[in-house]
Design a protein around this motif. Structure first.
Motif, PDB file in Angstrom:
ATOM      1  N   SER A 129      37.039   2.684  18.693  1.00  0.00           N
ATOM      2  CA  SER A 129      37.920   2.098  19.705  1.00  0.00           C
ATOM      3  C   SER A 129      37.076   1.487  20.810  1.00  0.00           C
ATOM      4  O   SER A 129      36.285   2.199  21.450  1.00  0.00           O
ATOM      5  CB  SER A 129      38.843   3.170  20.286  1.00  0.00           C
ATOM      6  OG  SER A 129      39.541   2.682  21.411  1.00  0.00           O
ATOM      7  N   ASP A 130      37.223   0.171  21.052  1.00  0.00           N
ATOM      8  CA  ASP A 130      36.378  -0.461  22.065  1.00  0.00           C
ATOM      9  C   ASP A 130      36.761  -0.052  23.484  1.00  0.00           C
ATOM     10  O   ASP A 130      36.051  -0.352  24.434  1.00  0.00           O
ATOM     11  CB  ASP A 130      36.372  -1.987  21.926  1.00  0.00           C
ATOM     12  CG  ASP A 130      37.744  -2.586  22.100  1.00  0.00           C
ATOM     13  OD1 ASP A 130      38.701  -1.844  22.385  1.00  0.00           O
ATOM     14  OD2 ASP A 130      37.869  -3.819  21.946  1.00  0.00           O
ATOM     15  N   SER A 131      37.875   0.643  23.642  1.00  0.00           N
ATOM     16  CA  SER A 131      38.268   1.118  24.973  1.00  0.00           C
ATOM     17  C   SER A 131      37.878   2.575  25.196  1.00  0.00           C
ATOM     18  O   SER A 131      38.109   3.131  26.267  1.00  0.00           O
ATOM     19  CB  SER A 131      39.786   0.971  25.170  1.00  0.00           C
ATOM     20  OG  SER A 131      40.491   1.748  24.213  1.00  0.00           O
ATOM     21  N   GLY A 132      37.274   3.193  24.169  1.00  0.00           N
ATOM     22  CA  GLY A 132      36.921   4.603  24.270  1.00  0.00           C
ATOM     23  C   GLY A 132      35.454   4.829  24.554  1.00  0.00           C
ATOM     24  O   GLY A 132      34.638   3.903  24.542  1.00  0.00           O
ATOM     25  N   ALA A 133      35.121   6.098  24.808  1.00  0.00           N
ATOM     26  CA  ALA A 133      33.741   6.499  25.060  1.00  0.00           C
ATOM     27  C   ALA A 133      33.568   7.935  24.582  1.00  0.00           C
ATOM     28  O   ALA A 133      34.537   8.704  24.514  1.00  0.00           O
ATOM     29  CB  ALA A 133      33.394   6.375  26.542  1.00  0.00           C
ATOM     30  N   GLY A 134      32.338   8.296  24.224  1.00  0.00           N
ATOM     31  CA  GLY A 134      32.099   9.636  23.734  1.00  0.00           C
ATOM     32  C   GLY A 134      32.694   9.832  22.348  1.00  0.00           C
ATOM     33  O   GLY A 134      33.016   8.878  21.632  1.00  0.00           O
ATOM     34  N   GLY A 135      32.905  11.084  21.971  1.00  0.00           N
ATOM     35  CA  GLY A 135      33.430  11.390  20.655  1.00  0.00           C
ATOM     36  C   GLY A 135      34.831  10.856  20.419  1.00  0.00           C
ATOM     37  O   GLY A 135      35.199  10.557  19.271  1.00  0.00           O
ATOM     38  N   ASP A 136      35.617  10.716  21.487  1.00  0.00           N
ATOM     39  CA  ASP A 136      36.996  10.229  21.335  1.00  0.00           C
ATOM     40  C   ASP A 136      37.057   8.780  20.850  1.00  0.00           C
ATOM     41  O   ASP A 136      38.098   8.331  20.363  1.00  0.00           O
ATOM     42  CB  ASP A 136      37.745  10.342  22.668  1.00  0.00           C
ATOM     43  CG  ASP A 136      37.935  11.798  23.083  1.00  0.00           C
ATOM     44  OD1 ASP A 136      37.831  12.672  22.207  1.00  0.00           O
ATOM     45  OD2 ASP A 136      38.158  12.052  24.280  1.00  0.00           O
ATOM     46  N   ALA A 137      35.969   8.008  21.017  1.00  0.00           N
ATOM     47  CA  ALA A 137      35.978   6.601  20.611  1.00  0.00           C
ATOM     48  C   ALA A 137      35.928   6.447  19.095  1.00  0.00           C
ATOM     49  O   ALA A 137      36.311   5.408  18.563  1.00  0.00           O
ATOM     50  CB  ALA A 137      34.794   5.864  21.240  1.00  0.00           C
ATOM     51  N   PHE A 138      35.494   7.482  18.380  1.00  0.00           N
ATOM     52  CA  PHE A 138      35.311   7.384  16.931  1.00  0.00           C
ATOM     53  C   PHE A 138      36.602   7.809  16.226  1.00  0.00           C
ATOM     54  O   PHE A 138      36.851   9.002  16.024  1.00  0.00           O
ATOM     55  CB  PHE A 138      34.126   8.244  16.500  1.00  0.00           C
ATOM     56  CG  PHE A 138      32.818   7.765  17.063  1.00  0.00           C
ATOM     57  CD1 PHE A 138      32.051   6.829  16.393  1.00  0.00           C
ATOM     58  CD2 PHE A 138      32.370   8.220  18.299  1.00  0.00           C
ATOM     59  CE1 PHE A 138      30.857   6.369  16.923  1.00  0.00           C
ATOM     60  CE2 PHE A 138      31.179   7.779  18.836  1.00  0.00           C
ATOM     61  CZ  PHE A 138      30.425   6.838  18.154  1.00  0.00           C
ATOM     62  N   VAL A 139      37.389   6.802  15.877  1.00  0.00           N
ATOM     63  CA  VAL A 139      38.691   7.067  15.251  1.00  0.00           C
ATOM     64  C   VAL A 139      38.620   6.991  13.731  1.00  0.00           C
ATOM     65  O   VAL A 139      39.551   7.392  13.043  1.00  0.00           O
ATOM     66  CB  VAL A 139      39.749   6.076  15.785  1.00  0.00           C
ATOM     67  CG1 VAL A 139      39.946   6.264  17.278  1.00  0.00           C
ATOM     68  CG2 VAL A 139      39.355   4.623  15.481  1.00  0.00           C
TER      69      VAL A 139
END
Length: 585
Positions: free
Chosen positions: A61-71
């Motif tokens: 997700s280009d709006s995420g950061a850290g582990g949460d960005a990996f969908v």
């Protein structure tokens, strides 16, 4: 794949994914609808193919950061590759691989630079500009098609006869050739008019001038805008313009007029080197501006009918040329990709006349000349309508300029070396991965440059103790180099500590110090040694102890602020004290 891994590690470390995107990398989430997902990724692939190629990472997700960005992404790589080929015209062949990262399954699409202009099967063409995918306009498609097919607009006939050439322009060409230090160029200056035109490749088989010849040598050129260049000078960057000049064709005369306009408004800073030689540092090195101006004239898209703009003040010098960079060249590979002429015929004539460097050397020279003059490297930016080169005109850092003159000749001409030194004047340590994007090379090539600078005969860097066994150690400037650079190093406190320690140790051993001693201790010249002594005297660490007040033989000893030796005070026991006080002893 290296830039992909670096970007993913940065995202995992907490950086927002969109901030890690570039003109070569994009993060995507696969759409829930399979048809929409394939169409979306085909458009993204077209976007990169019409630029310099790149990577599409699906599952972040280009709006995420850290582990949460990996969908994650569950698309089948083989099916995705096939569908991208089917949904693009001409069919685009990409590499699609699965990548396991941070416990998540991702898909990486590697898109090569296209050989033609690609579009979707619906007829939509896109192009990657910086970190955005933008629809291509008809002019953009026409320009890219010509570049990729090797069509040279400047080589097409202008319909004008050689008799229409401006005599002053042709005379100026002869003067440039005859004054050249190259014997071959000098011989061209003695040719007849028609033979000279053929040597410059500006006349076609039909006897008419091509567009390059018309632009270079004819007044009222129909191939260019009315004004080839517009020059403005301001005494301050926000002040009223005190000079506005408009240069018309012929281009060879306009180019010389532009150089002269900048040359007559240059400021000069004198600099005395260690051997007593004095050099003159210009506000904006003439060689750097000359290359920037030549690139603007050669690579600017004259079909846009827009001039080259030059804004000149004490604070900055900005050169803007019409059109984007040539296909395949970006601001992040311009140093190492090599120049690719938009108009090869026009570029060849410029080089024959000695008005431009050989292919791939001009931008390097701009960087070298600016850094060697003690200033920042130029900043190059682009959008779809123009390319801008910005030179900053702050007072030169004479300590850097003086230090660079002491390097071996080959290193003074090495752009990588100069960029590494300039970076280490601001950062305590750098490693290959950090320097790679700065010098626009791979991490392995950056490591080779760092290693070379840490060994003889250069020997100005050293690996830090904690990283020296790593494949990519962190490097820092050696202590004596920091001392020579002095205040040019922004973290100067480390330099001061190193100088203080060595001078204090010397005084504890020998009791005095002078200018010659400082020169030997830190391998600096007499002027840098003088500055070090003045700083130490000013902080009262040392004080003058000789009657002589001037010259390199003035002697200095410990001052009021000289640190006292720390030792253990010997405590006498009561018994020992009694024994020594007893008259019997």
């Amino acid at each position: 794949m290296e830039p992909v891994i670096r970007a993913l590690e940065a995202v995992l470390g907490g950086t927002k994914a969109s901030k890690c995107e570039s003109e070569r990398l994009d993060f995507k989430e696969a759409k829930a609808n399979l048809k929409e997902a394939f169409n979306d990724l085909a458009e993204a692939a077209v976007c990169f193919a019409n630029a310099s190629g790149g990577y599409i990472v699906v599952g972040v997700s280009d709006s995420g950061a850290g582990g949460d960005a990996f969908v994650g992404c569950q698309l089948d790589p083989h099916l995705l590759r096939s569908r991208i080929h089917q949904l693009t015209s001409p069919g685009l062949l990409v590499d699609v691989t699965r990548l396991e990262f941070a416990g998540t399954s991702l898909v990486v699409i590697t898109v090569p630079e296209g050989l033609e202009v690609h579009s979707t099967t619906k007829g939509y063409a896109y192009q990657r500009i910086n970190d955005e995918c933008l629809p291509m306009r008809p002019l953009d498609i026409s320009r890219l098609t010509e570049e990729r097919r090797g069509l040279d607009w400047s080589a097409t006939s202008s319909g004008r006869s050689p008799e229409e050439i401006d005599p002053l322009a042709l005379r100026h060409c002869r003067r440039l050739l005859q004054n050249s230090s190259d014997a071959a160029r000098q011989s061209y200056g003695k040719l007849s008019n028609i033979d000279l035109l053929r040597a410059m490749k500006v006349v076609g088989d039909d006897g008419h001038l091509n567009r390059a010849g018309e632009m270079l040598l004819c007044s009222d050129s129909a191939s260019t805008p009315a004004d080839l260049a517009v020059y403005q000078h301001r005494r301050t960057q926000a002040g009223e313009a005190d000079a506005i000049l408009r240069m018309q064709s012929p281009l060879v005369l306009a180019f010389e007029e532009l150089l002269q306009a900048v040359r007559t408004r240059q400021g000069i800073t004198p600099l005395t080197l260690a051997d007593g030689q004095q050099i003159q540092i210009e506000d904006y090195p003439s060689a750097a501006f000359r290359e920037a101006a030549a690139n603007a004239f050669i690579h600017g898209d004259w079909r846009m009918k827009a001039p080259v703009y030059v804004e000149h003040s004490a604070e900055y010098l900005r050169i803007s040329s019409p059109g984007p960079l040539v296909s395949g060249i970006t601001v992040h590979n311009i140093l190492t990709k090599g120049s690719r002429a938009r108009y090869p015929t026009l570029a060849a004539a410029f080089r024959l006349l000695g008005l431009a460097e050989e292919v791939g050397q001009g931008v390097d020279r701009m960087f070298r000349e600016m850094i060697r003059s003690g200033r920042e490297a130029p900043t190059i930016t682009e959008d779809r309508d123009q390319v801008t080169v910005l030179f900053r005109g702050q007072p030169p850092n004479t300590k850097i300029a003086r230090f660079l003159t002491t390097l071996p000749p080959d290193e003074r001409e090495d752009t990588d070396t100069l960029l590494i030194i300039r970076t280490l004047c601001r950062k305590r340590t750098v490693n290959a991965a950090e320097m790679a994007p700065v010098i626009q090379r791979s991490s392995e090539e950056a490591q080779a440059s760092l290693f070379r600078l840490s060994t003889n005969p250069v020997d100005i860097l050293e690996p830090t103790r904690g990283t020296m066994r790593r494949s990519f150690p962190s490097y820092r400037l050696r202590g004596e180099v920091i001392a020579r650079l002095g205040a040019a190093v922004t973290y100067h406190s480390r330099a001061v500590d190193e100088i203080d320690r060595k001078v204090i140790e010397h005084l504890e051993d020998y009791g005095e110090v002078n200018n010659r001693t400082i020169q030997r201790l830190f391998d600096v010249d007499v002027y840098q040694s003088r500055d070090i002594l003045r700083d130490l005297v000013g902080r009262e660490i040392i004080t003058r102890i000789s009657e002589q007040k001037r010259g390199t033989a003035v002697r200095y000893g410990p001052g009021p602020a000289f640190p006292k030796k720390k030792g253990r005070a010997q405590k006498r026991s009561p018994r020992t004290q009694t024994r020594h006080d007893d008259p019997l002893f």
